[in-house]
Design an enzyme around this catalytic site. Sequence first.
Site, PDB file in Angstrom:
ATOM      1  N   TYR A 104       0.843  -1.209   0.000  1.00 16.28           N
ATOM      2  CA  TYR A 104       0.000   0.000   0.000  1.00 16.28           C
ATOM      3  C   TYR A 104       0.874   1.254   0.000  1.00 16.28           C
ATOM      4  CZ  TYR A 104      -2.851   3.798   1.843  1.00 16.28           C
ATOM      5  OH  TYR A 104      -3.457   5.012   2.014  1.00 16.28           O
ATOM      6  N   SER A 119      -3.643  15.856   6.331  1.00  4.84           N
ATOM      7  CA  SER A 119      -4.474  15.338   5.249  1.00  4.84           C
ATOM      8  C   SER A 119      -5.950  15.351   5.600  1.00  4.84           C
ATOM      9  CB  SER A 119      -4.050  13.904   4.922  1.00  4.84           C
ATOM     10  OG  SER A 119      -4.956  13.298   4.030  1.00  4.84           O
ATOM     11  N   GLN A 143      -5.423  20.367   4.785  1.00  2.00           N
ATOM     12  CA  GLN A 143      -5.981  20.027   3.478  1.00  2.00           C
ATOM     13  C   GLN A 143      -7.498  19.927   3.590  1.00  2.00           C
ATOM     14  OE1 GLN A 143      -5.397  15.998   2.009  1.00  2.00           O
ATOM     15  NE2 GLN A 143      -4.968  16.754  -0.042  1.00  2.00           N
ATOM     16  N   ARG A 168      -5.469   0.731  -7.758  1.00  2.00           N
ATOM     17  CA  ARG A 168      -4.127   0.397  -7.298  1.00  2.00           C
ATOM     18  C   ARG A 168      -4.123  -1.120  -7.134  1.00  2.00           C
ATOM     19  NH1 ARG A 168      -4.409   5.500  -4.367  1.00  2.00           N
ATOM     20  NH2 ARG A 168      -4.901   4.510  -2.374  1.00  2.00           N
ATOM     21  N   LYS A 193      -3.748  21.790  -4.618  1.00  2.00           N
ATOM     22  CA  LYS A 193      -2.895  20.618  -4.855  1.00  2.00           C
ATOM     23  C   LYS A 193      -3.424  19.803  -6.033  1.00  2.00           C
ATOM     24  CE  LYS A 193      -1.137  16.474  -2.492  1.00  2.00           C
ATOM     25  NZ  LYS A 193      -1.671  15.405  -3.371  1.00  2.00           N
ATOM     26  N   HIS A 232       0.207  12.708  -6.929  1.00  2.00           N
ATOM     27  CA  HIS A 232      -0.012  11.760  -5.828  1.00  2.00           C
ATOM     28  C   HIS A 232       1.066  10.682  -5.778  1.00  2.00           C
ATOM     29  CE1 HIS A 232      -4.076  12.817  -4.218  1.00  2.00           C
ATOM     30  NE2 HIS A 232      -4.156  13.445  -5.371  1.00  2.00           N
ATOM     31  N   ARG A 285       0.025   7.601  -7.572  1.00  2.00           N
ATOM     32  CA  ARG A 285      -0.996   6.741  -6.967  1.00  2.00           C
ATOM     33  C   ARG A 285      -2.392   6.939  -7.559  1.00  2.00           C
ATOM     34  NH1 ARG A 285       0.431   4.393  -2.194  1.00  2.00           N
ATOM     35  NH2 ARG A 285      -1.629   4.523  -1.262  1.00  2.00           N
TER      36      ARG A 285
END
Length: 387
Positions: free
Chosen positions: A27, A109, A130, A167, A253, A277, A280
């Site tokens: 991950y 985050s 964020q 992913r 962002k 990212h 990602r």
Amino acid sequence: MRNKWIVSIDDYRKASRWHLPKMITDYLDGGALDEITMRANRDSLDALKLRQRSMVDLSNLATDTTVLGQSVALPLIVAPMGMLTIFHPGSDPAVARAAVAAGSIFIHSAWAGCSLEEVAPFAGDKLWAQVAFWKDPAETESYIQRARKVGVKTLVVAGDVGSASKRERDLHHGLSMPPKPPVIDYFTTAMRPQWIYRWLTGRKMTYGNYTIGGKALRMNQMNQWMANNKNSSASWDDFAKLRQQWDGKLVIKGIMDAEDAARAVAEGADGVFISNHGGRQFDAQPATIDVLPSIVEAVDGKAEVYLDGGIRRGHDIVKAVGLGATAVMAGRPFAYALATGGEPAVAKAFKILHDEFKGAMGFVGKTNVASIDESVFALPSRVNDYV
């Protein structure tokens, strides 16, 4: 690998594998689809070569600079990272404390494992938050009000989360919400008893910024919350409205295009954050360093420019600043360190990058950050390819 033998960020990456189950290391290390973009971030940085200078007086070499008016010890900031709790129970507070001690800034985050209120006492005025535009405007507004209450002066808008890619490493491990790992992962996880102990006795793995019934979201509740709140219609109109109501600094962002960068400036952004990212999200785009010069040109000095994606060495920071970035952001390096040894390891990761950056500045003959420009590159023709 013991912390005292670690001398690089890659050492922390390798060491983290001894502390985390394979499904968690995949991950952390993985990217979208074929991971082309993730590899491109490093490949493009490695392709840039720096010009060594000799006989330069380095007795007054200084690495400090300013980011949106805030002093930092070097042009390196912690990028927003979600779910730090799965790496170490110290989570966001541990990284925030280490960042502040290193003279840096911590970006909390929107998908963090603990709440903004928990991190704020440790980060003080070096805390940026964020924010995401959720389907229910009241949810977004509530978060903004919470940021104001804890003294946040800079918001970072998540501008590229309307779409998402597979992913595949995560899918192979059954890392959905809630996780449904295959049998083999139970065996590989059992080989990491320290991680299991932390998971059972330490901080619970939650999405701490949001609640159901007054309690932080558990992982098995995230699908329900996202189904109710994910917003696919967020647009520049939402950014413009936020600009009207937020009197602090505003950074967006996920900018990867010069046209979008110019639009961000026109809508009142104080900072443009170039990010893919870390590879990602979207696996068919350039490396961040590849688009940096065109975005710097589009911004034309009207906003600061930041970049993440593949930052692993101090000379990477020199390269980004040389092409016009105000500062770089890094995520994985500090996650590797957190997983390996908690807050002390994160502090050491900062020192490693700081020392490498200072050394690289010396080699290119620059004694302050403001003087780092395109003259640091050994191959001007390669730099011109970006312009």
